[in-house]
Design a protein around this motif. Structure first.
Motif, mmCIF file in Angstrom:
data_model
loop_
_atom_site.group_PDB
_atom_site.id
_atom_site.type_symbol
_atom_site.label_atom_id
_atom_site.label_comp_id
_atom_site.label_asym_id
_atom_site.label_seq_id
_atom_site.Cartn_x
_atom_site.Cartn_y
_atom_site.Cartn_z
ATOM 1 N N ARG A 198 -10.486 18.615 -4.477
ATOM 2 C CA ARG A 198 -10.904 18.686 -3.084
ATOM 3 C C ARG A 198 -10.310 19.969 -2.526
ATOM 4 N NH1 ARG A 198 -10.378 13.645 -4.854
ATOM 5 N NH2 ARG A 198 -11.681 12.001 -4.012
ATOM 6 N N TRP A 199 -11.138 20.800 -1.908
ATOM 7 C CA TRP A 199 -10.707 22.103 -1.413
ATOM 8 C C TRP A 199 -10.404 21.975 0.073
ATOM 9 C CZ3 TRP A 199 -11.245 26.982 -4.187
ATOM 10 C CH2 TRP A 199 -11.522 26.787 -5.549
ATOM 11 N N MET A 200 -9.167 22.308 0.427
ATOM 12 C CA MET A 200 -8.695 22.138 1.803
ATOM 13 C C MET A 200 -8.664 23.484 2.527
ATOM 14 S SD MET A 200 -5.536 19.535 1.017
ATOM 15 C CE MET A 200 -5.242 19.157 2.759
ATOM 16 N N LYS A 201 -9.282 23.526 3.687
ATOM 17 C CA LYS A 201 -9.214 24.706 4.552
ATOM 18 C C LYS A 201 -7.832 24.762 5.199
ATOM 19 C CE LYS A 201 -14.014 24.095 5.933
ATOM 20 N NZ LYS A 201 -14.888 23.789 7.067
ATOM 21 N N PRO A 202 -7.420 25.934 5.666
ATOM 22 C CA PRO A 202 -6.159 26.011 6.401
ATOM 23 C C PRO A 202 -6.156 25.025 7.573
ATOM 24 C CG PRO A 202 -6.948 28.212 5.902
ATOM 25 C CD PRO A 202 -8.051 27.252 5.511
ATOM 26 N N GLY A 203 -5.053 24.300 7.712
ATOM 27 C CA GLY A 203 -4.910 23.336 8.803
ATOM 28 C C GLY A 203 -5.423 21.944 8.501
ATOM 29 N N GLU A 204 -6.151 21.749 7.415
ATOM 30 C CA GLU A 204 -6.667 20.416 7.079
ATOM 31 C C GLU A 204 -5.562 19.523 6.540
ATOM 32 O OE1 GLU A 204 -11.156 19.749 5.792
ATOM 33 O OE2 GLU A 204 -10.182 21.184 4.475
ATOM 34 N N THR A 205 -5.669 18.231 6.844
ATOM 35 C CA THR A 205 -4.765 17.212 6.308
ATOM 36 C C THR A 205 -5.606 16.109 5.682
ATOM 37 O OG1 THR A 205 -3.099 17.633 8.007
ATOM 38 C CG2 THR A 205 -2.983 15.511 6.878
ATOM 39 N N PHE A 206 -5.250 15.731 4.458
ATOM 40 C CA PHE A 206 -5.886 14.614 3.770
ATOM 41 C C PHE A 206 -4.846 13.532 3.545
ATOM 42 C CE2 PHE A 206 -9.057 17.570 1.388
ATOM 43 C CZ PHE A 206 -9.774 17.757 2.546
ATOM 44 N N ARG A 207 -5.291 12.290 3.583
ATOM 45 C CA ARG A 207 -4.430 11.145 3.316
ATOM 46 C C ARG A 207 -4.869 10.513 2.001
ATOM 47 N NH1 ARG A 207 -2.612 7.459 7.975
ATOM 48 N NH2 ARG A 207 -1.082 9.132 7.924
ATOM 49 N N ILE A 208 -3.898 10.299 1.116
ATOM 50 C CA ILE A 208 -4.143 9.665 -0.175
ATOM 51 C C ILE A 208 -3.528 8.274 -0.114
ATOM 52 C CG2 ILE A 208 -3.793 9.819 -2.670
ATOM 53 C CD1 ILE A 208 -3.310 12.862 -2.175
ATOM 54 N N ARG A 209 -4.319 7.283 -0.498
ATOM 55 C CA ARG A 209 -3.884 5.890 -0.369
ATOM 56 C C ARG A 209 -4.246 5.120 -1.630
ATOM 57 N NH1 ARG A 209 -6.364 3.767 4.812
ATOM 58 N NH2 ARG A 209 -5.174 5.572 5.344
ATOM 59 N N THR A 210 -3.300 4.285 -2.077
ATOM 60 C CA THR A 210 -3.569 3.353 -3.181
ATOM 61 C C THR A 210 -3.149 1.958 -2.740
ATOM 62 O OG1 THR A 210 -1.403 3.456 -4.247
ATOM 63 C CG2 THR A 210 -2.989 5.161 -4.856
ATOM 64 N N ASP A 211 -3.556 0.970 -3.495
ATOM 65 C CA ASP A 211 -3.181 -0.416 -3.213
ATOM 66 C C ASP A 211 -1.850 -0.779 -3.849
ATOM 67 O OD1 ASP A 211 -5.458 -0.886 -1.712
ATOM 68 O OD2 ASP A 211 -6.622 -1.529 -3.450
ATOM 69 N N TYR A 212 -1.195 0.155 -4.484
ATOM 70 C CA TYR A 212 0.052 -0.119 -5.206
ATOM 71 C C TYR A 212 1.155 -0.579 -4.259
ATOM 72 C CZ TYR A 212 4.102 0.668 -8.191
ATOM 73 O OH TYR A 212 5.248 0.519 -8.904
ATOM 74 N N THR A 213 1.834 -1.643 -4.633
ATOM 75 C CA THR A 213 2.924 -2.192 -3.811
ATOM 76 C C THR A 213 4.201 -2.391 -4.624
ATOM 77 O OG1 THR A 213 2.180 -4.455 -4.231
ATOM 78 C CG2 THR A 213 1.358 -3.373 -2.226
ATOM 79 N N GLY A 214 4.267 -1.798 -5.804
ATOM 80 C CA GLY A 214 5.425 -1.987 -6.677
ATOM 81 C C GLY A 214 6.642 -1.182 -6.252
ATOM 82 N N ASP A 215 7.673 -1.244 -7.071
ATOM 83 C CA ASP A 215 8.941 -0.586 -6.784
ATOM 84 C C ASP A 215 9.027 0.842 -7.326
ATOM 85 O OD1 ASP A 215 9.898 -2.835 -5.474
ATOM 86 O OD2 ASP A 215 10.699 -3.697 -7.328
ATOM 87 N N GLU A 216 8.175 1.198 -8.254
ATOM 88 C CA GLU A 216 8.184 2.551 -8.812
ATOM 89 C C GLU A 216 7.466 3.514 -7.858
ATOM 90 O OE1 GLU A 216 9.791 3.257 -11.681
ATOM 91 O OE2 GLU A 216 10.369 1.149 -11.683
ATOM 92 N N LEU A 217 7.646 4.805 -8.079
ATOM 93 C CA LEU A 217 6.950 5.791 -7.256
ATOM 94 C C LEU A 217 5.441 5.673 -7.443
ATOM 95 C CD1 LEU A 217 9.158 8.940 -7.807
ATOM 96 C CD2 LEU A 217 9.070 7.465 -5.793
ATOM 97 N N ALA A 218 4.718 5.752 -6.358
ATOM 98 C CA ALA A 218 3.261 5.662 -6.426
ATOM 99 C C ALA A 218 2.623 6.999 -6.775
ATOM 100 C CB ALA A 218 2.711 5.161 -5.094
ATOM 101 N N PHE A 219 3.275 8.112 -6.390
ATOM 102 C CA PHE A 219 2.725 9.446 -6.592
ATOM 103 C C PHE A 219 3.804 10.385 -7.110
ATOM 104 C CE2 PHE A 219 0.779 7.737 -2.645
ATOM 105 C CZ PHE A 219 -0.531 7.614 -3.069
ATOM 106 N N SER A 220 3.379 11.422 -7.812
ATOM 107 C CA SER A 220 4.232 12.574 -8.063
ATOM 108 C C SER A 220 3.397 13.810 -7.750
ATOM 109 C CB SER A 220 4.764 12.598 -9.498
ATOM 110 O OG SER A 220 3.717 12.754 -10.422
ATOM 111 N N MET B 20 0.838 -1.167 0.000
ATOM 112 C CA MET B 20 0.000 0.000 0.000
ATOM 113 C C MET B 20 0.893 1.244 0.000
ATOM 114 S SD MET B 20 -2.791 1.307 2.808
ATOM 115 C CE MET B 20 -3.602 -0.263 2.781
ATOM 116 N N ALA B 21 0.513 2.243 -0.785
ATOM 117 C CA ALA B 21 1.221 3.521 -0.836
ATOM 118 C C ALA B 21 0.341 4.584 -0.186
ATOM 119 C CB ALA B 21 1.530 3.902 -2.270
ATOM 120 N N VAL B 22 0.946 5.398 0.686
ATOM 121 C CA VAL B 22 0.200 6.408 1.434
ATOM 122 C C VAL B 22 0.971 7.723 1.403
ATOM 123 C CG1 VAL B 22 -0.721 7.049 3.694
ATOM 124 C CG2 VAL B 22 -0.764 4.664 2.980
ATOM 125 N N MET B 23 0.233 8.830 1.257
ATOM 126 C CA MET B 23 0.836 10.152 1.315
ATOM 127 C C MET B 23 -0.137 11.106 1.995
ATOM 128 S SD MET B 23 2.302 12.644 -1.673
ATOM 129 C CE MET B 23 0.758 12.772 -2.514
#
Length: 98
Positions: free
Chosen positions: A25-47, A1-4
């Motif tokens: 998705r519009w984020m208010k000041p101070g908000e945190t969102f978590r992005i998650r995929t099922d990817y488990t490979g060796d390449e970067l999951a996100f850019s 799993m890849a998480v950011m």
């Protein structure tokens, strides 16, 4: 799993774009969102790309694009408590871009 985690440390809005799906998705000041995929490979999951639109910046809006790179295009976005955050979250009703 890849998480950011993405946190809005600015004083204004941060628009989180999830690509290649074109979701916003519009984020208010101070908000945190978590992005998650099922990817488990060796390449970067996100850019990540930050970008500026002068008119929006003068209105207190910043933009950040997260590209889902590995393992398909599907990603789950949640808040800090694990609640789903859907496309259009906090989007102003007068936003001309959507």
């Amino acid at each position: 799993m890849a998480v950011m985690d993405v946190r809005n440390d600015a004083n204004g809005w941060l628009v989180l774009w999830l690509e290649p799906l074109g979701e916003d998705r519009w984020m208010k000041p101070g908000e945190t969102f978590r992005i998650r995929t099922d990817y488990t490979g060796d390449e970067l999951a996100f850019s990540v790309t930050g970008w500026v639109n002068g008119e929006e910046r003068s209105g207190g809006i910043e933009n950040l694009t997260v590209w889902v790179e590995g393992g398909g295009f599907e990603a789950e976005v949640t808040d800090e408590d694990g609640n789903p955050v859907e496309c259009g979250h906090n989007r102003p009703p007068h936003n001309p871009r959507t």
